[in-house]
Enzyme design. Structure first.
Site, mmCIF file in Angstrom:
data_model
loop_
_atom_site.group_PDB
_atom_site.id
_atom_site.type_symbol
_atom_site.label_atom_id
_atom_site.label_comp_id
_atom_site.label_asym_id
_atom_site.label_seq_id
_atom_site.Cartn_x
_atom_site.Cartn_y
_atom_site.Cartn_z
ATOM 1 N N ALA A 292 0.922 -1.300 0.071
ATOM 2 C CA ALA A 292 -0.077 0.025 0.154
ATOM 3 C C ALA A 292 0.775 1.352 0.028
ATOM 4 C CB ALA A 292 -1.036 -0.164 1.272
ATOM 5 N N GLY B 299 0.608 5.143 -0.410
ATOM 6 C CA GLY B 299 -0.730 5.258 -0.027
ATOM 7 C C GLY B 299 -1.751 5.920 -0.860
ATOM 8 N N CYS C 180 4.858 0.099 -12.229
ATOM 9 C CA CYS C 180 5.098 1.154 -12.860
ATOM 10 C C CYS C 180 6.149 1.060 -13.717
ATOM 11 C CB CYS C 180 5.142 2.460 -12.047
ATOM 12 S SG CYS C 180 5.233 3.946 -12.694
#
Length: 505
Positions: free
Chosen positions: A312, A315, A436
């Site tokens: 996570a 965030g 990514c």
């Protein structure tokens, strides 16, 4: 009488003259004695130098620069100038270093790093910015005198004088002459050669190009990596809406239904951003979270869904997922491996939690969660650690900190995380695997390897889930079933997304 003092005096951070003169009748004279002139660089260039040196010691430019700008009291145009100078000099030193070597008559490895940093700043002003050559040279030499010493200032002056004798195009032709094509592109567009080759393979492997067009498409992608990205904002549903961002000066995103683009200024000047009801977030990341939330899930019980963000931190995606989960009556579990990053997640999700979103935040190794909580979650996001080759626009130092040898270790971690995510998902639930990076070894190869060893999963076409602000499917997503976004096609980071459904055992 009109004040013509702008025709004299020193030059400010943007290379423009400023009226540092005293007047007496029709005569003007310098405010300082000749021996005192330009002993120090201007604050914007000094800020850029300080960031570059911090980055060389391991800092991140996007974190270090705002702190240094604040400490220097730089805002507005001077802050923008320092930002462009810093990011450009870091990003483009793969081109500038061969220029410096020819201008200096020695390898850059023989130049002291602090002096090399100053020279890179000067060359970027000459070849990559709109600063007049005499201003770029004089201001950079003043900076060198201040931070490197008088002897180094003379060396920098000589390098910049030589560098200014040719245009950028002429220097590119000089430093790429005789090189193999990948090497020449690596120098001209300032990417490590292994990255150039990996991106070329990714364009072909993801169906974004073909053998005839790939060389031109690769140039477009490399050039896009060197363009400063737009400031993309997300209005977190239920906390803010796009209209509020538009009233604050942003423009509506054409790509994301919850996005906006800030053409200029500080995002923190917007109340919704300060209050974490909105945030800076790439439009590709927004689309990814929206896609996972929109995927069909089989056989949801009366208790509602449980969502998991396995990796996570820091965030941003979790915050968007939290408000989307709230709208669907679900609870979000946000997991992060380190305590520090867990605190970042908690801070990022503050507004969502205050607004009533049900969020559970914990610290643990995502690779273990599948065994600890098998068949538990309805939707799982695996935003896996990766090389970050898809975000080179935003992180100027990233291209220089990774090597080809990093890929295999990261791919092994990615396989473990995806395996754990599948184990933690209940039959009928879905997993979104994201990176990514468009590198094939981190994307389609990971998915194929993990799914090839299991009989309880199937990959589904994720492309219909990627909808733009008008509700239409986003163009140029590849051949499917996975999705690959691109800076040169979509104006986003090069995000990869695969949608996997867990079937009955």
């Amino acid at each position: 009488m009109a004040d013509d003092s702008h025709e004299r005096g020193f030059r400010n951070a943007r290379g423009r003259q400023r009226p540092d003169v005293r007047r007496s009748g029709n005569r003007s004279r310098s405010a300082s004695r000749p021996a005192e002139r330009r002993r120090e660089g201007d604050p914007a260039r000094r800020a850029a130098y300080d960031v570059m040196r911090a980055v060389e010691r391991g800092a991140y430019a996007n974190l270090e620069l705002p702190r240094i700008l604040r400490n220097a009291g730089l805002t507005g145009r001077d802050a923008a100038f320092a930002t462009e100078l810093t990011y450009g000099a870091i990003r483009m030193h793969g081109l500038y270093d061969p220029v410096i070597e020819l201008a200096a008559g020695r390898p850059v490895g023989q130049i002291d790093p602090p002096v090399l940093a100053t020279a890179r700043l000067g060359v970027h002003q000459l070849l990559g910015m709109r600063v007049p050559p005499h201003a770029a040279a004089s201001e950079t030499v003043a900076l060198a005198r201040s931070v490197n010493g008088a002897g180094a200032a003379g060396f920098v002056n000589a390098v910049l004088r030589r560098a200014s004798e040719r245009s950028r195009e002429e220097w590119v032709a000089e430093v790429t002459a005789g090189r193999e094509r990948a090497d020449a592109l690596a120098v001209e567009y300032s990417h490590p050669v292994w990255v150039v080759r990996a991106l070329r393979s990714a364009l072909l492997g993801h169906g974004a190009s073909d053998a005839e067009a790939v060389d031109a498409d690769l140039v477009g992608l490399l050039a896009a990596d060197n363009d400063p990205p737009r400031v993309s904002l997300v209005a977190r549903p239920g906390l803010a809406d796009v209209g509020e961002l538009l009233e604050a000066g942003a423009e509506a995103s054409e790509l994301s239904p919850v996005g906006a683009v800030l053409p200029g200024g500080d995002p923190a000047s917007i109340a919704a951003v300060r209050q974490t009801r909105a945030a800076v977030q790439d439009e590709g990341s927004q689309l990814l979270a929206l896609a996972l939330a929109a995927a069909h899930v089989d056989d949801v019980g009366d208790e509602g869904e449980q969502w998991l963000d396995l990796c996570a931190g820091p965030g941003g995606k979790s915050a968007l997922l939290a408000v989307l989960a709230q709208q669907q009556g679900a609870v979000l579990f946000a997991n992060e491996v380190s305590e520090h990053r867990t605190e970042l997640v908690r801070s990022t999700l503050r507004a969502a939690i205050d607004a009533g979103a049900e969020v559970m935040i914990g610290t643990g190794d995502g690779r273990d969660l599948g065994q600890e909580e098998p068949d538990t979650y309805d939707r799982v996001l695996v935003d896996a650690p990766c090389t970050g080759l898809g975000a080179l626009r935003r992180r100027p130092e990233a291209r220089w900190r990774r090597s080809a040898s990093d890929v295999s270790d990261l791919a092994a971690l990615q396989r473990e995380l995806l395996t754990s995510a599948i184990d933690a998902t209940r039959p009928g639930g879905v997993i979104g695997y994201a990176t990514c990076s468009p590198h094939l070894a981190e994307t389609t190869t990971v998915v194929a390897d993990v799914l090839g060893g299991r009989s309880d999963v199937v990959q589904e076409d994720a492309r219909p889930l990627f909808r733009d602000a008008r509700g239409a499917q986003v163009d140029g997503l590849g051949d499917g079933p996975s999705v690959q976004l691109w800076p040169h096609l979509h104006g986003t980071d090069a995000m990869f997304f695969a949608l996997i459904r867990k079937t009955a055992p």
